[in-house]
Motif scaffolding. Sequence first.
Motif, PDB file in Angstrom:
ATOM      1  N   PRO A   1       0.830  -1.212   0.000  1.00  0.00           N
ATOM      2  CA  PRO A   1       0.000   0.000   0.000  1.00  0.00           C
ATOM      3  C   PRO A   1       0.860   1.255   0.000  1.00  0.00           C
ATOM      4  CG  PRO A   1      -0.774  -1.567   1.638  1.00  0.00           C
ATOM      5  CD  PRO A   1       0.553  -2.085   1.147  1.00  0.00           C
ATOM      6  N   PRO A   2       0.533   2.248  -0.804  1.00  0.00           N
ATOM      7  CA  PRO A   2       1.309   3.500  -0.807  1.00  0.00           C
ATOM      8  C   PRO A   2       1.099   4.270   0.488  1.00  0.00           C
ATOM      9  CG  PRO A   2      -0.642   3.719  -2.181  1.00  0.00           C
ATOM     10  CD  PRO A   2      -0.591   2.282  -1.761  1.00  0.00           C
ATOM     11  N   GLU A   3       2.115   5.046   0.858  1.00  0.00           N
ATOM     12  CA  GLU A   3       2.001   5.851   2.069  1.00  0.00           C
ATOM     13  C   GLU A   3       0.945   6.934   1.929  1.00  0.00           C
ATOM     14  OE1 GLU A   3       5.797   7.383   3.078  1.00  0.00           O
ATOM     15  OE2 GLU A   3       6.730   5.409   3.375  1.00  0.00           O
ATOM     16  N   ASP A   4       0.825   7.499   0.726  1.00  0.00           N
ATOM     17  CA  ASP A   4      -0.144   8.562   0.475  1.00  0.00           C
ATOM     18  C   ASP A   4      -0.953   8.174  -0.751  1.00  0.00           C
ATOM     19  OD1 ASP A   4      -1.613  10.854   0.198  1.00  0.00           O
ATOM     20  OD2 ASP A   4       0.082  12.204  -0.113  1.00  0.00           O
TER      21      ASP A   4
ATOM     22  N   ALA B   1      -3.314   9.722  -2.101  1.00  0.00           N
ATOM     23  CA  ALA B   1      -3.692  10.882  -2.909  1.00  0.00           C
ATOM     24  C   ALA B   1      -2.519  11.415  -3.722  1.00  0.00           C
ATOM     25  CB  ALA B   1      -4.241  11.999  -2.017  1.00  0.00           C
ATOM     26  N   ARG B   2      -1.408  10.718  -3.724  1.00  0.00           N
ATOM     27  CA  ARG B   2      -0.227  11.157  -4.460  1.00  0.00           C
ATOM     28  C   ARG B   2      -0.091  10.312  -5.722  1.00  0.00           C
ATOM     29  NH1 ARG B   2       4.840  13.568  -3.111  1.00  0.00           N
ATOM     30  NH2 ARG B   2       6.566  12.789  -4.362  1.00  0.00           N
ATOM     31  N   TRP B   3      -0.237  10.953  -6.868  1.00  0.00           N
ATOM     32  CA  TRP B   3      -0.123  10.273  -8.160  1.00  0.00           C
ATOM     33  C   TRP B   3       1.285  10.513  -8.700  1.00  0.00           C
ATOM     34  CZ3 TRP B   3      -3.848  11.165 -12.929  1.00  0.00           C
ATOM     35  CH2 TRP B   3      -3.572  10.195 -13.894  1.00  0.00           C
ATOM     36  N   GLU B   4       2.116   9.496  -8.640  1.00  0.00           N
ATOM     37  CA  GLU B   4       3.481   9.580  -9.159  1.00  0.00           C
ATOM     38  C   GLU B   4       3.439   9.224 -10.639  1.00  0.00           C
ATOM     39  OE1 GLU B   4       5.997   7.177  -6.773  1.00  0.00           O
ATOM     40  OE2 GLU B   4       5.760   8.415  -4.980  1.00  0.00           O
ATOM     41  N   LEU B   5       3.541  10.267 -11.460  1.00  0.00           N
ATOM     42  CA  LEU B   5       3.344  10.080 -12.894  1.00  0.00           C
ATOM     43  C   LEU B   5       4.553   9.459 -13.574  1.00  0.00           C
ATOM     44  CD1 LEU B   5       1.575  13.480 -13.613  1.00  0.00           C
ATOM     45  CD2 LEU B   5       0.530  11.233 -13.701  1.00  0.00           C
ATOM     46  N   GLY B   6       5.744   9.976 -13.311  1.00  0.00           N
ATOM     47  CA  GLY B   6       6.948   9.517 -13.976  1.00  0.00           C
ATOM     48  C   GLY B   6       8.051  10.539 -13.800  1.00  0.00           C
ATOM     49  N   VAL B   7       8.765  10.837 -14.882  1.00  0.00           N
ATOM     50  CA  VAL B   7       9.845  11.818 -14.835  1.00  0.00           C
ATOM     51  C   VAL B   7       9.642  12.825 -15.952  1.00  0.00           C
ATOM     52  CG1 VAL B   7      11.505  10.239 -13.776  1.00  0.00           C
ATOM     53  CG2 VAL B   7      11.349  10.360 -16.264  1.00  0.00           C
TER      54      VAL B   7
ATOM     55  N   PHE C   1      -1.671   3.954 -12.489  1.00  0.00           N
ATOM     56  CA  PHE C   1      -2.313   4.584 -11.339  1.00  0.00           C
ATOM     57  C   PHE C   1      -3.093   3.544 -10.525  1.00  0.00           C
ATOM     58  CE2 PHE C   1      -6.138   7.011  -9.809  1.00  0.00           C
ATOM     59  CZ  PHE C   1      -5.482   7.717  -8.812  1.00  0.00           C
ATOM     60  N   VAL C   2      -3.841   2.685 -11.208  1.00  0.00           N
ATOM     61  CA  VAL C   2      -4.615   1.656 -10.520  1.00  0.00           C
ATOM     62  C   VAL C   2      -3.688   0.633  -9.871  1.00  0.00           C
ATOM     63  CG1 VAL C   2      -6.309  -0.195 -10.840  1.00  0.00           C
ATOM     64  CG2 VAL C   2      -6.591   1.976 -12.041  1.00  0.00           C
ATOM     65  N   CYS C   3      -2.623   0.244 -10.568  1.00  0.00           N
ATOM     66  CA  CYS C   3      -1.695  -0.742 -10.016  1.00  0.00           C
ATOM     67  C   CYS C   3      -1.052  -0.244  -8.722  1.00  0.00           C
ATOM     68  CB  CYS C   3      -0.608  -1.061 -11.036  1.00  0.00           C
ATOM     69  SG  CYS C   3      -1.173  -2.050 -12.436  1.00  0.00           S
ATOM     70  N   ASP C   4      -0.716   1.028  -8.674  1.00  0.00           N
ATOM     71  CA  ASP C   4      -0.071   1.569  -7.481  1.00  0.00           C
ATOM     72  C   ASP C   4      -1.037   1.657  -6.304  1.00  0.00           C
ATOM     73  OD1 ASP C   4       2.356   1.787  -8.732  1.00  0.00           O
ATOM     74  OD2 ASP C   4       2.090   3.888  -9.303  1.00  0.00           O
ATOM     75  N   LEU C   5      -2.312   1.961  -6.584  1.00  0.00           N
ATOM     76  CA  LEU C   5      -3.282   2.127  -5.506  1.00  0.00           C
ATOM     77  C   LEU C   5      -3.951   0.822  -5.102  1.00  0.00           C
ATOM     78  CD1 LEU C   5      -5.156   5.423  -6.489  1.00  0.00           C
ATOM     79  CD2 LEU C   5      -3.194   5.148  -4.972  1.00  0.00           C
ATOM     80  N   ALA C   6      -3.845  -0.209  -5.938  1.00  0.00           N
ATOM     81  CA  ALA C   6      -4.591  -1.446  -5.716  1.00  0.00           C
ATOM     82  C   ALA C   6      -4.354  -2.078  -4.352  1.00  0.00           C
ATOM     83  CB  ALA C   6      -4.263  -2.447  -6.828  1.00  0.00           C
TER      84      ALA C   6
ATOM     85  N   SER D   1      -4.061  -0.872  -1.469  1.00  0.00           N
ATOM     86  CA  SER D   1      -4.595  -0.112  -0.344  1.00  0.00           C
ATOM     87  C   SER D   1      -6.090  -0.349  -0.190  1.00  0.00           C
ATOM     88  CB  SER D   1      -4.317   1.385  -0.528  1.00  0.00           C
ATOM     89  OG  SER D   1      -4.919   2.134   0.507  1.00  0.00           O
ATOM     90  N   ALA D   2      -6.511  -0.731   1.015  1.00  0.00           N
ATOM     91  CA  ALA D   2      -7.937  -0.885   1.301  1.00  0.00           C
ATOM     92  C   ALA D   2      -8.618   0.450   1.474  1.00  0.00           C
ATOM     93  CB  ALA D   2      -8.120  -1.727   2.560  1.00  0.00           C
ATOM     94  N   ALA D   3      -7.855   1.546   1.508  1.00  0.00           N
ATOM     95  CA  ALA D   3      -8.431   2.881   1.643  1.00  0.00           C
ATOM     96  C   ALA D   3      -8.781   3.483   0.292  1.00  0.00           C
ATOM     97  CB  ALA D   3      -7.457   3.801   2.382  1.00  0.00           C
ATOM     98  N   VAL D   4      -8.709   2.697  -0.762  1.00  0.00           N
ATOM     99  CA  VAL D   4      -9.046   3.159  -2.115  1.00  0.00           C
ATOM    100  C   VAL D   4     -10.008   2.164  -2.733  1.00  0.00           C
ATOM    101  CG1 VAL D   4      -8.178   3.744  -4.399  1.00  0.00           C
ATOM    102  CG2 VAL D   4      -6.788   4.249  -2.389  1.00  0.00           C
ATOM    103  N   GLN D   5     -11.075   2.674  -3.340  1.00  0.00           N
ATOM    104  CA  GLN D   5     -12.009   1.848  -4.087  1.00  0.00           C
ATOM    105  C   GLN D   5     -12.162   2.447  -5.487  1.00  0.00           C
ATOM    106  OE1 GLN D   5     -12.982  -1.057  -3.119  1.00  0.00           O
ATOM    107  NE2 GLN D   5     -11.996  -0.785  -1.134  1.00  0.00           N
ATOM    108  N   ILE D   6     -12.321   1.587  -6.467  1.00  0.00           N
ATOM    109  CA  ILE D   6     -12.274   2.000  -7.869  1.00  0.00           C
ATOM    110  C   ILE D   6     -13.494   1.466  -8.598  1.00  0.00           C
ATOM    111  CG2 ILE D   6     -10.889   1.951  -9.980  1.00  0.00           C
ATOM    112  CD1 ILE D   6      -8.492   1.190  -8.110  1.00  0.00           C
ATOM    113  N   VAL D   7     -14.064   2.301  -9.468  1.00  0.00           N
ATOM    114  CA  VAL D   7     -15.152   1.895 -10.350  1.00  0.00           C
ATOM    115  C   VAL D   7     -14.769   2.294 -11.767  1.00  0.00           C
ATOM    116  CG1 VAL D   7     -16.372   4.051  -9.873  1.00  0.00           C
ATOM    117  CG2 VAL D   7     -17.619   2.143 -10.863  1.00  0.00           C
ATOM    118  N   GLY D   8     -15.054   1.432 -12.733  1.00  0.00           N
ATOM    119  CA  GLY D   8     -14.598   1.682 -14.093  1.00  0.00           C
ATOM    120  C   GLY D   8     -15.723   1.722 -15.118  1.00  0.00           C
ATOM    121  N   PHE D   9     -15.554   2.638 -16.080  1.00  0.00           N
ATOM    122  CA  PHE D   9     -16.416   2.720 -17.268  1.00  0.00           C
ATOM    123  C   PHE D   9     -15.475   2.685 -18.472  1.00  0.00           C
ATOM    124  CE2 PHE D   9     -18.642   4.825 -13.892  1.00  0.00           C
ATOM    125  CZ  PHE D   9     -20.003   4.596 -14.088  1.00  0.00           C
ATOM    126  N   ASP D  10     -15.756   1.832 -19.438  1.00  0.00           N
ATOM    127  CA  ASP D  10     -14.941   1.765 -20.649  1.00  0.00           C
ATOM    128  C   ASP D  10     -15.871   1.815 -21.850  1.00  0.00           C
ATOM    129  OD1 ASP D  10     -13.071   1.452 -22.592  1.00  0.00           O
ATOM    130  OD2 ASP D  10     -12.157  -0.361 -21.781  1.00  0.00           O
TER     131      ASP D  10
END
Length: 416
Positions: free
Chosen positions: A137-140, A142-148, A182-187, A189-198
Amino acid sequence: MVRYVRADRGTRVSMRQAVRVRWGWVRLARMAGLTVTDKTPGLLAQITAQKDGPAPAPRVLTPKIKVKPDRFGVIVRARTLPRVGLEEYQKAARFLADAWRCTRVSVLPDGPGRVVIRGVRSDPLTTPTEHRPTGRPPEDVARWELGVDEYAAPVCVSLANVPGVTVAGTPGAGKTSAVNKFVCDLAPSAAVQIVGFDGKVSRASEGDYADLVKRMFAFCGDDLDEANALFKRLVALRRRRSSVIRDVLGVKNMWHVGPSPEWPFTVVLVDEAHTFFREYKGSDAETKRLAALTVENARLVEDLVKKGRSVGILTILISQKTTGDAIPTFVRDVCPVGLSFAQKTVEAAVAALGDDIRNWPDASPVTLQDPAYVGVAVMAMQGRPGFTRTILLPALQRAVSRPRTPFYGAFTQTFT
């Protein structure tokens, strides 16, 4: 010597480059106008000077530097001097790039009296990269680490108190890969829930989220009736959260205490968003019914974006173009964070990033149409003027293809 032997090939080249930068700095600084002449003699010169002798020669002061190499180039931290400040270093950046054999050089403030000079020998934006999720689980959350960015500096975005994000770009430019990371990094953590539309598939197994759908508490494809029903459930969740947040958390804004398994950060992914908002034109009954559904979808998503921030709901809208015909402007313009991969027209770039992108033609996503820039996005950095080009690291999706039990810890709590 031990660090040199253990380093990779690119870092070794940078280490040799760092030695050349140190040894040639005094001479280069004088030629580039980064020195200052001090006509006042120092204390020792005043003591040793003879009373009737010649005046001591003026001193030429050169800023002190510290050089650190990495795989892309060198990071030079330098001192400022009177009349040699940040502006002078920025004016000399092109001379430093030529002398250090760098692709580009940037100069940024590094605190009072200091600047940091970043020189990259190879372009980080065209260097193949990958991202392997840790599974922890990530420490934060709400922090989206995009890249460089183009200077190999880490780029991250804070999603706390952010109601919505728009992601635009031509097909194959890297939009879905960025969201998958983004989903892989947050997956975990139980403090995050995700819903998807494609909007480009009928079932999850057909699209890019086949490996991630197990981590989502709900998912739907391009069926407008199904999507409309799920949007209504999310709005009902938002209303329920708004009505009980004071009793449950004791605050009006969830971000004052942060997400938790009992009150998770809910991320709504809407890929190919134009599918759910497009305007149907026709006089037959079926066309009128579909038109009514898309209008209602826009109204429901507007509710999530405008009212979901304080209760911990984030909506990410992904489309090839974020013009008004794809995403309604009353939804798009409320999203404070916008990313744009390669675009074909300036109008599409303006729709994704705002009219200010016209003032930064070098950073425009129109310049990213070369295949070498697949995965590179342009965004306005929080707290920094202008726009930044960032290569978003692609995730290895197999890291979450077999979710563990903690991933499902709070699924049923999301709609309670």
